[in-house]
Design an enzyme around this catalytic site. Structure first.
Site, PDB file in Angstrom:
ATOM      1  N   GLY A   1       0.826  -1.193   0.000  1.00  0.00           N
ATOM      2  CA  GLY A   1       0.000   0.000   0.000  1.00  0.00           C
ATOM      3  C   GLY A   1       0.859   1.241   0.000  1.00  0.00           C
ATOM      4  N   GLY A   2       0.221   2.379   0.276  1.00  0.00           N
ATOM      5  CA  GLY A   2       0.922   3.643   0.192  1.00  0.00           C
ATOM      6  C   GLY A   2       1.999   3.822   1.240  1.00  0.00           C
ATOM      7  N   PHE A   3       1.875   3.133   2.382  1.00  0.00           N
ATOM      8  CA  PHE A   3       2.792   3.399   3.486  1.00  0.00           C
ATOM      9  C   PHE A   3       3.794   2.291   3.755  1.00  0.00           C
ATOM     10  CE2 PHE A   3      -0.922   5.910   5.452  1.00  0.00           C
ATOM     11  CZ  PHE A   3      -0.715   6.925   4.534  1.00  0.00           C
TER      12      PHE A   3
ATOM     13  N   LEU B   1       3.735  -5.750   3.835  1.00  0.00           N
ATOM     14  CA  LEU B   1       3.559  -6.830   4.781  1.00  0.00           C
ATOM     15  C   LEU B   1       4.143  -8.094   4.150  1.00  0.00           C
ATOM     16  CD1 LEU B   1       2.152  -6.923   7.564  1.00  0.00           C
ATOM     17  CD2 LEU B   1       0.164  -7.878   6.413  1.00  0.00           C
TER      18      LEU B   1
ATOM     19  N   ASP C   1     -12.411  -0.571  19.496  1.00  0.00           N
ATOM     20  CA  ASP C   1     -12.820  -0.761  18.089  1.00  0.00           C
ATOM     21  C   ASP C   1     -13.143  -2.227  17.802  1.00  0.00           C
ATOM     22  OD1 ASP C   1     -13.464   0.178  15.573  1.00  0.00           O
ATOM     23  OD2 ASP C   1     -11.417   0.039  14.810  1.00  0.00           O
TER      24      ASP C   1
END
Length: 420
Positions: free
Chosen positions: A59-61, A64, A190
């Site tokens: 992804g952008g960051f 994994l 959450d």
């Protein structure tokens, strides 16, 4: 910010979106991660070496990877660990790492399990973290257990209803998890199906992941005071988040149990009464206030009279008696759910059975069973916080409405390993 597997994978699948106009700015743009070749060796702060396998999310960051302890062998598809890697300048992992280092070390979890005579505890284990240099650049990384699919996927596959036995078993597992993290000074804030992952090796074990909003409610044993902050209103996943969160109050132990109550009701009836208006947080808040004021009426909106699960009403009635700083009576709550199992002629046999929805579950609004509600997720980005928040409410964003595929991993969203 990056959050344990679920949030990591979500960010690995889609770039983050800024929240609606007037609600604050989106997270600052961060550098992209460069892909390491299989076999790259990383050394954590305890000098232990780990070998990377193939990347399983991007992804952008960050990235994994499958991973294993360093050896001459290639890291295969059966690797028991995953490692999240991202450029050190990005810095969204520090706060969550605090939680893992304080409360998720393997020996700490094992000690709790032994003293409480438990077969397993659904808290992901922290195996190591550190910095890695390559090509003149520095990267942060964290080593985590590998997990399987998430329960949101199972929920959709079963027509958005879980069997009553399964719902009560999940409630019991989560009470075990919450008691553990609460006793170690944190709340999760959450809880939801997408943050519950099955073990990679044992489909009867479930783990609560994604500590991106985890909050240290009692640092060094000193309880935080009740304080409303308009800038923090509605933090969390809006259909489940607590009344405290809607009011801008930092989460506490009762918040987690309130969220768990909403989750169990949704898993059993398919849809909460306020899910059609998730874009109106004040409506959702007021609906939850009405629910708290009259739990029986709320249950009647969700279930037919013959299918109303008395144990869930009793559970929610017990939770509503808690004040902000009260320690929950975990065993009393367990007894309520266990009585629910007994009332349907079964018991907790440690087997999680995900079967198709049946009418005896206690159906909610049937027309909505197959309708997937829009989700509004508020994730906050803040670097270091005096409140020890894993994802503190400084900058907010919506979660993508489009669901991504759950790769063959793990902690469903890689944890916020560090933060700058």
């Amino acid at each position: 910010m990056y959050r344990l597997y679920r949030s990591c994978i979500r960010s690995l699948q889609m770039p983050p979106k800024a929240q609606a106009a007037g609600k604050g700015r989106g997270p600052a743009k961060r550098k992209l991660a460069e892909e390491f070749p299989p076999g790259e060796v990383l050394t954590d702060t305890s000098k232990k070496s780990w070998k990377l396998g193939d990347p399983i999310g991007q992804g952008g960051f960050g990235l994994l990877y499958l991973a294993n302890e360093n050896s001459s062998k290639t890291v295969g598809a059966d690797a028991p660990y995953v490692i999240k890697v991202e450029p050190s300048d990005n810095g969204p992992l520090f706060s969550e790492l605090k939680f893992y280092m304080r409360a998720a070390k393997p020996d700490l979890i094992q000690s709790w399990m032994t003293s409480h005579k438990m077969k397993y505890l659904g808290v992901p284990k922290y195996w190591g973290s550190g910095l890695h240099e390559k090509g003149g650049k520095r990267y942060r990384f964290m080593v985590m257990d590998r997990f399987g699919t998430d329960l949101q996927k199972k929920f959709e596959e079963t027509g958005r209803r879980f069997p009553r036995k399964l719902v009560l078993q999940l409630g019991l597992r989560l009470l075990d998890i919450l008691e553990y993290i609460h006793e170690h000074e944190y709340v999760h804030a959450d809880i939801k199906a997408s943050n519950l992952l099955l073990s990679h090796n044992n489909p009867n074990q479930v783990y609560l992941v994604d500590y991106g909003l985890a909050y240290r409610y009692a640092p060094e044993g000193v309880l935080k005071e009740y304080k409303e902050d308009p800038k923090r209103c509605h933090d969390g996943t809006i259909e489940f988040t607590s009344i405290d969160a809607h009011k801008g109050v930092s989460p506490c132990r009762r918040s987690d149990l309130e969220i768990l109550g909403y989750c169990m009701v949704q898993w059993l009836c398919s849809k909460l009464p306020w899910e059609d208006k998730l874009q109106d947080p004040l409506y959702v808040r007021d609906s939850k206030l009405q629910c708290r004021d009259n739990v029986s009426e709320f249950m009647s909106k969700c279930f037919s009279s013959q299918d109303k699960p008395d144990e869930l009403q009793k559970f929610m009635e017990e939770v509503k008696t808690l004040s902000y700083t009260d320690k929950p009576a975990y065993q009393k709550l367990r007894s309520i759910l266990e009585a629910g199992l007994k009332s349907i002629g079964t018991k907790d046999d440690d087997k999680l059975e995900f079967s198709s929805a049946v009418s005896s579950n206690g159906a909610g609004p049937s027309s909505s069973a197959k309708k997937t509600s829009k989700r509004k997720k508020v994730v906050d980005y803040k670097e270091e916080s005096d409140d020890e928040v894993v994802g503190s409410p400084a900058k907010k964003r919506k979660s993508p409405k489009k669901k991504g595929k759950n790769p063959l991993f793990l902690l469903s969203h890689a944890p916020v390993l560090f933060s700058g």
